[in-house]
Design an enzyme around this catalytic site. Structure first.
Site, mmCIF file in Angstrom:
data_model
loop_
_atom_site.group_PDB
_atom_site.id
_atom_site.type_symbol
_atom_site.label_atom_id
_atom_site.label_comp_id
_atom_site.label_asym_id
_atom_site.label_seq_id
_atom_site.Cartn_x
_atom_site.Cartn_y
_atom_site.Cartn_z
ATOM 1 N N CYS B 194 0.830 -1.207 0.000
ATOM 2 C CA CYS B 194 0.000 0.000 0.000
ATOM 3 C C CYS B 194 0.867 1.261 0.000
ATOM 4 O O CYS B 194 0.961 1.970 1.004
ATOM 5 C CB CYS B 194 -0.967 0.038 1.175
ATOM 6 S SG CYS B 194 -2.188 1.362 1.004
ATOM 7 N N CYS B 375 -5.611 1.950 -5.112
ATOM 8 C CA CYS B 375 -5.331 2.673 -3.878
ATOM 9 C C CYS B 375 -6.337 3.801 -3.741
ATOM 10 O O CYS B 375 -6.213 4.810 -4.428
ATOM 11 C CB CYS B 375 -3.911 3.247 -3.906
ATOM 12 S SG CYS B 375 -3.559 4.362 -2.546
#
Lengths: 120, 431
Positions: B194, B375
């Site tokens: 991430c 994301c």
């Protein structure tokens, strides 16, 4: 979006709702059945649909409006977060769920009350 | 049932679409193969579920000592003060498919030459096919002076270390905003999971300060590890623009090397040598590497940019090991560009499962993973950018009506309300 799969969506809804999934489905079905029963009842009693429909629309629209304003708060955001037309459309789309439920309940109640009065 | 429950339905539909739910008809295989899945994280559980349903005669063993399962995309929302640790904590047992053997031990050794692994308890498990889904190792120790017990103290935060650490980080952020001073953010030079999280935490801290009327009391600095803050150029440009508009200073080419918690100083490696910066708050993102049993095995890349940290060598479209064709790597440990997010797993697992089932049926495997990752980049409380891209860095739009580089509440809605249901369905191999 072209690869959208209803079975996957069902699984996602199931996980999102958790223990509330089946109660929600049952309640939605009960509401639907009640609406259909109300329509049948109104027709049998030969009553006009105008009043219950109008009241249902008014209640549904009011609920949708209020729910739209509350939608950002539900996500820990403030109303200013609705910064684009896409955001507003999404908020309205979400608000339509409680709006539709409220409209259905209103229709049901008015139909029951109307047919009860006619019987008297 | 209440309004929240009703609304969850619509949000989940959006999340389903954002994850690109596929509608392929699943083939089955009767091959009686012996499958070992090393790791019960997102990729391991999801793969086990899919293979269990499609390969009734296969023996499937999953090896992992972990009993708790964390919905890691929720960690940033814990640090934001919106979620609690309980909101992201699940039990692996609840997602373990029936008729899968769960060996509750860690993998200690991989021996692909003999088609076996050894567990921490000394069990030796042979396999016909091995799927490595161990996740990665957060190497906090690589930062001199840093240890996870410091998170929440001395102005140190780190959202990656787990839900309790994220909660402690939230409290540290609140203390910082109350007292004022300098806040440092950044990321390591290694591959990380991430990659948007360090940026999200910067945005969240800035927005929280502004909302509390304390923005003037804090200076926020983002120390990028190279000459960009995000690897995808248009996203990088957008984030740098937002940082400039919001008064977040950006230093490029700064990699955190050491912390001195007592004196609240951070030492960065730069092209011009070491630079020491004072801080009142620092969000630490540790270097990330493959777990030691993977690194100590023959599985990692032997050369190239992914070799140093031990990421498993894998063909990027099939995730198959080129030197050990009966080995596959999925999730964080896979040595492919990008791909260290739950959204990547969502796309990797069906590709590997489809190809594997096809192969055991004697058919040609044709599915290919394009590097998709996603994301939802939180830019403030209530807004996010839904950023999706592939190996080539091409921006992808799951929703044609959501511009990826625009801050939208609808993207925040997906992050805050929609993703968890989609993630849990993915664990069961249903999404």
């Amino acid at each position: 979006m072209s690869e959208f799969d209803p079975l996957s969506l069902f699984a996602i809804l199931y996980e999102s709702f958790g223990v509330w999934f089946w109660p929600a489905v049952i309640l939605a079905c009960l509401l639907l059945v009640s609406i259909i029963a109300s329509v049948v009842l109104i027709r049998r009693k030969d009553l006009a649909f105008g009043r219950p429909v109008l009241i249902a629309l008014a209640v549904g629209a009011t609920t949708t409006f209020i729910a739209t304003l509350l939608a950002p708060a539900w996500t820990h955001a403030d109303l200013g977060a609705l910064g684009s037309i896409v955001d507003v459309v999404a908020a309205v789309a979400l608000a339509l769920v409680p709006g539709a439920a409220a409209a259905a309940l209103a229709f049901l109640l008015v139909a029951v009350i109307s047919t009860g009065r006619r019987r008297l | 049932m209440n309004r929240r429950t009703f609304l969850l339905g619509g949000t989940s539909a959006l999340a389903a679409l954002s994850l690109g739910v596929s509608g392929t008809t699943a083939q089955t295989s009767d091959a009686p193969v012996n499958i070992v899945i090393a790791g019960a994280g997102a990729a391991g559980l999801s793969l086990a579920s899919r293979l269990r349903r499609r390969m009734s005669k296969a023996r499937i063993t999953i090896v992992d000592a972990k009993r708790e399962h964390y919905f890691q995309p929720g960690f940033t929302l814990i640090m934001a003060g919106l979620w609690q640790p309980d909101d992201v904590t699940e039990s692996n047992a609840d997602f373990m498919p029936r008729d899968v053997d769960w060996v509750e031990e860690a993998v200690a050794e991989f021996d692909p030459e003999s088609n076996s692994i050894t567990t921490s308890g000394g069990q030796r498990l042979g396999y016909d096919y091995l799927f490595v889904t161990t996740g990665l190792n957060l190497d906090y120790a690589a930062i001199e002076g840093m240890e996870t017990s410091l998170i929440g103290q001395e102005g140190i935060a780190s959202v990656y270390a787990g839900p309790e650490a994220a909660a402690a980080s939230s409290r540290a952020m609140d203390r910082f905003l109350e007292a004022g001073g300098t806040g440092l953010f950044g990321r390591p030079a290694t591959e990380i999971k991430c990659a948007g999280a360090p940026l999200k935490m910067t945005f969240i801290t800035e927005d929280r300060a502004r909302r509390q009327g304390r923005r003037e009391n804090v200076e926020l600095v983002y120390n990028a590890h190279n000459d960009t803050v995000f690897a995808i150029p248009p996203v990088n440009d957008k984030v740098e623009t937002l940082f400039a508009e919001r008064g977040v200073k950006v230093n490029h080419g700064h990699v955190l090397k050491a912390l001195e918690p007592g004196s609240r100083q951070a030492v960065y490696e730069t092209a011009d040598g070491e630079v020491t910066m004072d801080y009142d708050f620092i969000h630490v993102v540790p270097p990330m590497r493959a777990p030691d049993p993977v690194r100590n095995s023959p599985l990692p890349w032997q050369e190239g940019p992914l070799a140093a940290d031990g990421w498993i060598e894998a063909e990027r479209e099939t995730l198959r090991h080129p030197r050990y064709p009966n080995v596959f790597a999925l999730g964080d440990v896979a040595g492919v560009p990008r791909g260290k997010t739950a959204a990547s797993v969502k796309w990797q697992v069906p590709v590997v499962a489809d190809n594997f089932v096809a192969e055991t049926r004697g058919e040609e495997p044709v599915a290919a993973y394009n590097g998709y990752t996603s994301c939802p980049m939180v830019t403030a409380y209530g807004t996010a950018m839904l950023i999706e891209f592939d190996y080539e860095g091409n921006l992808i739009q799951s929703f044609p009506f959501i511009e990826p580089l625009e801050e939208r509440w609808v993207s925040w809605l997906i992050e805050e309300k929609g993703l968890k249901g989609a993630y849990l369905a993915m664990l069961r191999g249903r999404a």
